[in-house]
Design an enzyme around this catalytic site. Structure first.
Site, short mmCIF file in Angstrom:
data_model
loop_
_atom_site.label_atom_id
_atom_site.label_comp_id
_atom_site.label_asym_id
_atom_site.label_seq_id
_atom_site.Cartn_x
_atom_site.Cartn_y
_atom_site.Cartn_z
CB CYS A 232 -0.93 0.02 1.21
SG CYS A 232 -1.83 -1.51 1.43
CG PHE B 56 -3.25 -12.12 24.50
CD1 PHE B 56 -2.72 -13.32 24.96
CD2 PHE B 56 -2.40 -11.23 23.86
CE1 PHE B 56 -1.37 -13.62 24.82
CE2 PHE B 56 -1.05 -11.52 23.71
CZ PHE B 56 -0.53 -12.72 24.19
NE ARG C 279 -5.40 -16.25 26.09
CZ ARG C 279 -4.12 -16.55 26.31
NH1 ARG C 279 -3.61 -16.42 27.53
NH2 ARG C 279 -3.35 -16.98 25.31
NE ARG D 88 -6.74 -9.94 31.09
CZ ARG D 88 -5.59 -10.47 31.54
NH1 ARG D 88 -5.62 -11.53 32.34
NH2 ARG D 88 -4.44 -9.96 31.16
#
Length: 267
Positions: A105, A243, A245, A248
């Site tokens: 780009c 992450f 989970r 979070r």
């Protein structure tokens, strides 16, 4: 019915005891792809949803763009061969798989291979999703990961909307799981608008490039990203969330797709 697992007799040791049991393990299967009578590639995969895998792999490699490019496809599981006929000429593999440093780009990001530079694309979707929907989708994704729960030896990839999982695939290879998604999309002529990809593995540059080739603008993973993947995500306009989970998650790129208005912000 396709299974992708086999049983194996083993000894399970726990603390001070040993027990003879039969376990279920992921099956590993070599598949060689022949295109117009020529050997193109051999991959190691789970022997399930092989047609979707081959179609998706050929699309990510730039060999086909749609089902119109495929004259025929047949899978011989007994011999481990996939036979593909296409009207498009095969690329020169020496050039196709050559390491190639180029810009993305107009910026200074590096693609590893020429075919990635030719097939990666900037995603233009304006899809948005709430953090709680991300958490819900990841919970649903992990709850449906039956093959992983039985073996612990496969990766999972899914396509979802804000409302839930639409299709999910498993494979011993993380890239293969994504290729199966892409193959399913092409085979069934799915629209990518308002879709999100959920993935069990690390967000690497190769994973990110596959997502860009699908044209989907949001990727959720329970694992970590790499720096090159995030650089590519910035340039290719993809929201990378790692992450994921419970409640979070880390939003690394293009946070405009994550609805943050209801959240408290701290410096």
């Amino acid at each position: 019915m396709e299974k992708g697992t086999v049983t194996w007799d083993m000894i399970k040791i726990h603390q001070q005891t040993a027990e003879n049991i039969t376990d279920e393990v992921a099956e590993e299967f070599p598949l060689t792809i022949m295109i117009n009578g020529e050997e193109f590639a051999t991959m190691v995969c789970s022997p399930i949803h092989l047609e979707e895998l081959v179609i998706g792999y050929l699309a990510t490699e730039g060999i086909i763009r749609s089902m119109k490019d495929l004259h025929s496809i047949s899978i011989d599981k007994d011999t481990g061969f996939a036979y593909v006929e296409t009207g498009k000429p095969l690329p020169d593999l020496a050039v196709h798989q050559k390491r190639w440093i180029g810009s993305c780009c107009g910026k200074s990001r590096a693609f590893y291979f020429q075919n990635d530079a030719n097939t990666a694309r900037t995603v233009m979707s304006h899809f948005t999703i709430k953090p709680e929907q991300c958490s819900y989708l990841m919970d649903q994704f992990q709850g449906a990961a039956q093959m992983f729960q039985r073996t612990g030896g496969v990766h999972q990839a899914a396509i979802a909307t804000n409302d839930g999982i639409e299709i999910q695939f498993a494979d011993i290879g993380r890239h293969n799981a994504l290729d199966k998604l892409y193959g399913y999309m092409i085979k069934n002529r799915w629209k990518v608008k308002d879709k999100v990809i959920i993935f069990s593995g690390r967000i690497s540059s190769e994973v990110l490039l596959k997502v860009s080739k699908m044209g989907i603008g949001c990727l959720l993973s329970k694992s970590a990203p790499t720096n090159l993947a995030l650089q590519l995500a910035e340039d290719l306009n993809i929201t990378a969330v790692g992450f994921v989970r419970g409640e979070r998650m880390n939003v690394y790129t293009h946070s405009e797709r994550i609805e943050l208005d209801s959240l408290k912000t701290t410096e």
